[in-house]
Design a protein around this motif. Structure first.
Motif, PDB file in Angstrom:
ATOM      1  N   ILE A  91       0.832  -1.209   0.000  1.00  0.00           N
ATOM      2  CA  ILE A  91       0.000   0.000   0.000  1.00  0.00           C
ATOM      3  C   ILE A  91       0.864   1.255   0.000  1.00  0.00           C
ATOM      4  O   ILE A  91       0.608   2.213  -0.748  1.00  0.00           O
ATOM      5  CB  ILE A  91      -0.952  -0.007   1.218  1.00  0.00           C
ATOM      6  N   ILE A  92       1.914   1.248   0.807  1.00  0.00           N
ATOM      7  CA  ILE A  92       2.840   2.389   0.862  1.00  0.00           C
ATOM      8  C   ILE A  92       3.508   2.611  -0.501  1.00  0.00           C
ATOM      9  O   ILE A  92       3.600   3.749  -0.990  1.00  0.00           O
ATOM     10  CB  ILE A  92       3.913   2.175   1.943  1.00  0.00           C
ATOM     11  N   LEU A  93       3.933   1.537  -1.126  1.00  0.00           N
ATOM     12  CA  LEU A  93       4.628   1.656  -2.412  1.00  0.00           C
ATOM     13  C   LEU A  93       3.682   2.101  -3.522  1.00  0.00           C
ATOM     14  O   LEU A  93       4.089   2.840  -4.429  1.00  0.00           O
ATOM     15  CB  LEU A  93       5.288   0.327  -2.774  1.00  0.00           C
ATOM     16  N   TYR A  94       2.420   1.675  -3.462  1.00  0.00           N
ATOM     17  CA  TYR A  94       1.474   2.141  -4.478  1.00  0.00           C
ATOM     18  C   TYR A  94       1.257   3.654  -4.349  1.00  0.00           C
ATOM     19  O   TYR A  94       1.222   4.376  -5.357  1.00  0.00           O
ATOM     20  CB  TYR A  94       0.126   1.427  -4.360  1.00  0.00           C
ATOM     21  N   ILE A  95       1.124   4.134  -3.134  1.00  0.00           N
ATOM     22  CA  ILE A  95       0.949   5.571  -2.905  1.00  0.00           C
ATOM     23  C   ILE A  95       2.162   6.340  -3.449  1.00  0.00           C
ATOM     24  O   ILE A  95       2.023   7.387  -4.097  1.00  0.00           O
ATOM     25  CB  ILE A  95       0.741   5.861  -1.403  1.00  0.00           C
ATOM     26  N   LEU A  96       3.344   5.797  -3.192  1.00  0.00           N
ATOM     27  CA  LEU A  96       4.576   6.443  -3.687  1.00  0.00           C
ATOM     28  C   LEU A  96       4.617   6.448  -5.213  1.00  0.00           C
ATOM     29  O   LEU A  96       4.952   7.471  -5.835  1.00  0.00           O
ATOM     30  CB  LEU A  96       5.792   5.710  -3.129  1.00  0.00           C
ATOM     31  N   LEU A  97       4.267   5.309  -5.821  1.00  0.00           N
ATOM     32  CA  LEU A  97       4.276   5.208  -7.275  1.00  0.00           C
ATOM     33  C   LEU A  97       3.258   6.174  -7.886  1.00  0.00           C
ATOM     34  O   LEU A  97       3.523   6.802  -8.922  1.00  0.00           O
ATOM     35  CB  LEU A  97       3.959   3.772  -7.695  1.00  0.00           C
ATOM     36  N   TYR A  98       2.120   6.302  -7.262  1.00  0.00           N
ATOM     37  CA  TYR A  98       1.082   7.239  -7.709  1.00  0.00           C
ATOM     38  C   TYR A  98       1.625   8.668  -7.716  1.00  0.00           C
ATOM     39  O   TYR A  98       1.397   9.436  -8.655  1.00  0.00           O
ATOM     40  CB  TYR A  98      -0.131   7.121  -6.790  1.00  0.00           C
ATOM     41  N   ALA A  99       2.368   8.992  -6.654  1.00  0.00           N
ATOM     42  CA  ALA A  99       2.871  10.365  -6.498  1.00  0.00           C
ATOM     43  C   ALA A  99       3.969  10.700  -7.518  1.00  0.00           C
ATOM     44  O   ALA A  99       4.049  11.842  -7.994  1.00  0.00           O
ATOM     45  CB  ALA A  99       3.384  10.564  -5.082  1.00  0.00           C
ATOM     46  N   ILE A 100       4.826   9.737  -7.835  1.00  0.00           N
ATOM     47  CA  ILE A 100       5.961  10.029  -8.724  1.00  0.00           C
ATOM     48  C   ILE A 100       5.651   9.762 -10.195  1.00  0.00           C
ATOM     49  O   ILE A 100       6.528   9.932 -11.050  1.00  0.00           O
ATOM     50  CB  ILE A 100       7.209   9.230  -8.317  1.00  0.00           C
ATOM     51  N   SER A 101       4.421   9.367 -10.514  1.00  0.00           N
ATOM     52  CA  SER A 101       4.086   9.066 -11.909  1.00  0.00           C
ATOM     53  C   SER A 101       4.325  10.244 -12.860  1.00  0.00           C
ATOM     54  O   SER A 101       4.769  10.030 -13.999  1.00  0.00           O
ATOM     55  CB  SER A 101       2.646   8.568 -12.014  1.00  0.00           C
ATOM     56  N   PRO A 102       4.071  11.508 -12.453  1.00  0.00           N
ATOM     57  CA  PRO A 102       4.399  12.617 -13.364  1.00  0.00           C
ATOM     58  C   PRO A 102       5.899  12.713 -13.664  1.00  0.00           C
ATOM     59  O   PRO A 102       6.290  13.042 -14.783  1.00  0.00           O
ATOM     60  CB  PRO A 102       3.911  13.850 -12.606  1.00  0.00           C
ATOM     61  N   ALA A 103       6.725  12.407 -12.660  1.00  0.00           N
ATOM     62  CA  ALA A 103       8.176  12.450 -12.869  1.00  0.00           C
ATOM     63  C   ALA A 103       8.616  11.349 -13.832  1.00  0.00           C
ATOM     64  O   ALA A 103       9.503  11.560 -14.675  1.00  0.00           O
ATOM     65  CB  ALA A 103       8.898  12.299 -11.527  1.00  0.00           C
ATOM     66  N   ILE A 104       8.007  10.171 -13.721  1.00  0.00           N
ATOM     67  CA  ILE A 104       8.312   9.069 -14.643  1.00  0.00           C
ATOM     68  C   ILE A 104       7.929   9.472 -16.064  1.00  0.00           C
ATOM     69  O   ILE A 104       8.680   9.247 -17.026  1.00  0.00           O
ATOM     70  CB  ILE A 104       7.548   7.789 -14.227  1.00  0.00           C
ATOM     71  N   SER A 105       6.775  10.105 -16.204  1.00  0.00           N
ATOM     72  CA  SER A 105       6.306  10.560 -17.511  1.00  0.00           C
ATOM     73  C   SER A 105       7.262  11.586 -18.115  1.00  0.00           C
ATOM     74  O   SER A 105       7.591  11.525 -19.306  1.00  0.00           O
ATOM     75  CB  SER A 105       4.905  11.158 -17.375  1.00  0.00           C
ATOM     76  N   ASP A 106       7.721  12.512 -17.298  1.00  0.00           N
ATOM     77  CA  ASP A 106       8.651  13.540 -17.789  1.00  0.00           C
ATOM     78  C   ASP A 106       9.991  12.934 -18.192  1.00  0.00           C
ATOM     79  O   ASP A 106      10.600  13.355 -19.187  1.00  0.00           O
ATOM     80  CB  ASP A 106       8.873  14.603 -16.708  1.00  0.00           C
ATOM     81  N   PHE A 107      10.458  11.967 -17.419  1.00  0.00           N
ATOM     82  CA  PHE A 107      11.765  11.352 -17.706  1.00  0.00           C
ATOM     83  C   PHE A 107      11.776  10.686 -19.079  1.00  0.00           C
ATOM     84  O   PHE A 107      12.729  10.824 -19.850  1.00  0.00           O
ATOM     85  CB  PHE A 107      12.095  10.325 -16.618  1.00  0.00           C
ATOM     86  N   PHE A 108      10.703   9.939 -19.391  1.00  0.00           N
ATOM     87  CA  PHE A 108      10.637   9.231 -20.666  1.00  0.00           C
ATOM     88  C   PHE A 108       9.967  10.066 -21.777  1.00  0.00           C
ATOM     89  O   PHE A 108       9.894   9.621 -22.918  1.00  0.00           O
ATOM     90  CB  PHE A 108       9.868   7.919 -20.500  1.00  0.00           C
ATOM     91  N   LYS A 109       9.452  11.242 -21.406  1.00  0.00           N
ATOM     92  CA  LYS A 109       8.783  12.130 -22.369  1.00  0.00           C
ATOM     93  C   LYS A 109       7.583  11.447 -23.028  1.00  0.00           C
ATOM     94  O   LYS A 109       7.382  11.535 -24.232  1.00  0.00           O
ATOM     95  CB  LYS A 109       9.785  12.605 -23.429  1.00  0.00           C
ATOM     96  N   GLU A 110       6.803  10.747 -22.187  1.00  0.00           N
ATOM     97  CA  GLU A 110       5.591  10.063 -22.644  1.00  0.00           C
ATOM     98  C   GLU A 110       4.443  10.459 -21.718  1.00  0.00           C
ATOM     99  O   GLU A 110       4.301   9.931 -20.615  1.00  0.00           O
ATOM    100  CB  GLU A 110       5.783   8.540 -22.620  1.00  0.00           C
ATOM    101  N   PRO A 111       3.599  11.414 -22.117  1.00  0.00           N
ATOM    102  CA  PRO A 111       2.517  11.915 -21.253  1.00  0.00           C
ATOM    103  C   PRO A 111       1.570  10.827 -20.741  1.00  0.00           C
ATOM    104  O   PRO A 111       1.079  10.909 -19.611  1.00  0.00           O
ATOM    105  CB  PRO A 111       1.771  12.894 -22.169  1.00  0.00           C
TER     106      PRO A 111
END
Length: 482
Positions: A91-111
């Motif tokens: 549950i903790i890791l899902y919350i973290l992944l949810y929060a950093i998803s915009p950063a992942i999108s920016d890194f790979f340049k895939e909205p």
């Protein structure tokens, strides 16, 4: 190996192999259909988040599954302790992944990665719920139930994925397939498993298992990051389409190498653990496992490299031609994966998770070289570098495991060299057929038939112990089918 233990191991191998065919084989067949409906770029998008899901799953398990399997005497409180820890961390890791998803999108340049990451992240919690039921079945070397579960889950999730792709849902069809498979798998495992959690948690049990599992956790994290770091490198420095080509090559490789590795790990670990205090018996069982496993592995992986081009063109089309060279190189590294797994299993069986961790750190430091090469010189150079590091990793693994059971690397090589020679010669002859100017629909069956007949003829002449063992296992399984 006693007769009862041997029978248990043989049944475990048989059902585990069928389980992998159900889970990966059917998924692979579904993937062939999806590959014709989807583009390489859409596969590339899914691969971009693979490392985040894989690392999270490793943290959730934290090596506790292996600790539970290895434990001689186990109590219900041990299962409950691990269950609630797994669920909380997921549950903790899902919350973290949810929060950093915009950063992942920016890194790979895939909205689109923002929403894809947030949806596919639910598999973390779903998988966490399945860890204890799955561990109980593995601990008891009972894979029949898991086979049924995988079969049902893979078929229905395949229908979901293909249906979504047919209606033009693109990358979301891959998301739907993965989510539905994991959800069904978890639901059915709970249906067939009689264990149910109760509200209890033992810090003593946690510390005991974490002492062993924490080192495996760090080792697993290093291994997971290394295996999936190529997704990040290719996705960041190349295109999503090229990453998609690489993932398809990996999917073909997984059918043989990773599935064989998984079968060997799941069955040999609990079986070898049961004789961890009987040195000579453990050595003989370990030696037989290596010889039999590598006969099958060499034949499959070198044969796959020989037929890569006609296989890919016929099954998924010419738009995936770039994956041919990737697959051929990957096969040379992949043929050693089961051997890595067997040697590392000995360290776990003997309780040397500390040595396991040190080995993983050393191997990953060595593996940095090919990654750097890939950034500056290209994907194929990176893959050839991984072949080189795979051989180095084998010598390191076997060197340290050899002292624990008195089975030196030199003896291991002598045991597997005959089967490597037979497979290499057979694969070379198969590949030579590809020089003929004939239709690939004729070439592929010719190569497969020639490879099978030639290898069987050579083995019948040599009468190798491991070949006879494999032949007897196949005959026994065929009789049971009839």
């Amino acid at each position: 190996m006693s007769s009862s233990l041997k029978n248990k191991a043989v049944k475990g191998v048989a059902w585990s192999f069928v389980d992998n065919i159900a889970n990966s084989g059917i998924t692979f067949l579904v993937g062939l259909v999806l590959a014709r409906l989807l583009s390489p770029a859409e596969y590339g998008i899914m691969a971009m988040i693979a490392i985040f899901i894989a690392v999270s799953n490793s943290i959730i398990d934290s090596g506790f599954s292996n600790a539970l399997i290895r434990k001689i005497e186990i109590k219900q409180i041990d299962y409950n302790t691990v269950f609630y820890f797994n669920l909380f961390v997921s549950i903790i890791l899902y919350i973290l992944l949810y929060a950093i998803s915009p950063a992942i999108s920016d890194f790979f340049k895939e909205p689109v990665l923002v929403e894809v990451t947030r949806v596919i992240g639910w598999v973390l919690i779903i998988n966490a719920l399945a860890i204890i039921p799955r561990t109980i079945f593995i601990r008891n070397v009972e894979f029949k139930v898991q086979t049924k579960v995988s079969l049902i889950s893979s078929i229905f999730s395949g229908i979901v994925g293909i249906g979504m792709a047919f209606y033009g849902m693109g990358v979301w069809s891959l998301v739907g397939q993965q989510l539905s498979r994991q959800l069904l798998n978890t639901l059915f495992l709970w249906t067939f498993c009689h264990w149910r959690p109760v509200w209890e948690f033992s810090m003593r049990s946690f510390k005991e298992m974490f002492g062993f599992g924490s080192k495996l956790l760090l080792s697993g994290l290093l291994n997971t990051i290394y295996k999936d770091i190529y997704y990040i490198i290719i996705g960041r420095f190349y295109s999503s389409a090229q990453l998609g080509q690489y993932t398809r090559a990996q999917q073909f490789n997984i059918i043989f190498s990773s599935n064989l590795t998984s079968v060997v790990q799941r069955v040999s670990y609990p079986v070898l653990s049961s004789m961890q205090d009987e040195s000579e018996r453990l050595k003989q069982a370990y030696r037989k496992v290596i010889k039999v496993t590598m006969l099958v592995t060499f034949a499959c992986m070198l044969g796959l490299a020989a037929v890569a081009k006609p296989l890919i063109v016929i099954l998924i089309g010419e738009k995936w031609l770039m994956a041919v060279s990737f697959l051929q190189i990957i096969c040379f590294a992949g043929m050693l994966y089961p051997l890595h797994a067997i040697n590392l299993n000995i360290l776990q069986v003997k309780g040397r998770s500390d040595l396991f961790l040190k080995l993983e750190i050393l191997k990953k430091i060595i593996a940095v070289g090919p990654i750097i090469i890939g950034i500056f010189y290209g994907i194929e150079y990176m893959l050839w570098g991984s072949v080189f590091t795979s051989f180095i990793a084998y010598f390191l693994n076997s060197f340290y495991s050899a002292d624990l059971i008195n089975y030196p690397t030199k003896d291991q090589i002598e045991d597997i060299l005959p089967t490597f020679g037979v497979s290499f010669v057979t694969a070379a002859v198969m590949w030579c057929l590809s020089l003929l100017d004939i239709s690939m629909y004729i070439l592929l069956p010719m190569q497969c038939l020639l490879g099978f007949v030639l290898s069987v003829a050579i083995y019948e002449k040599l009468k190798l112990e491991e070949y006879i063992e494999v032949r007897q296992m196949v005959i026994s399984l065929l009789k049971r089918v009839k």
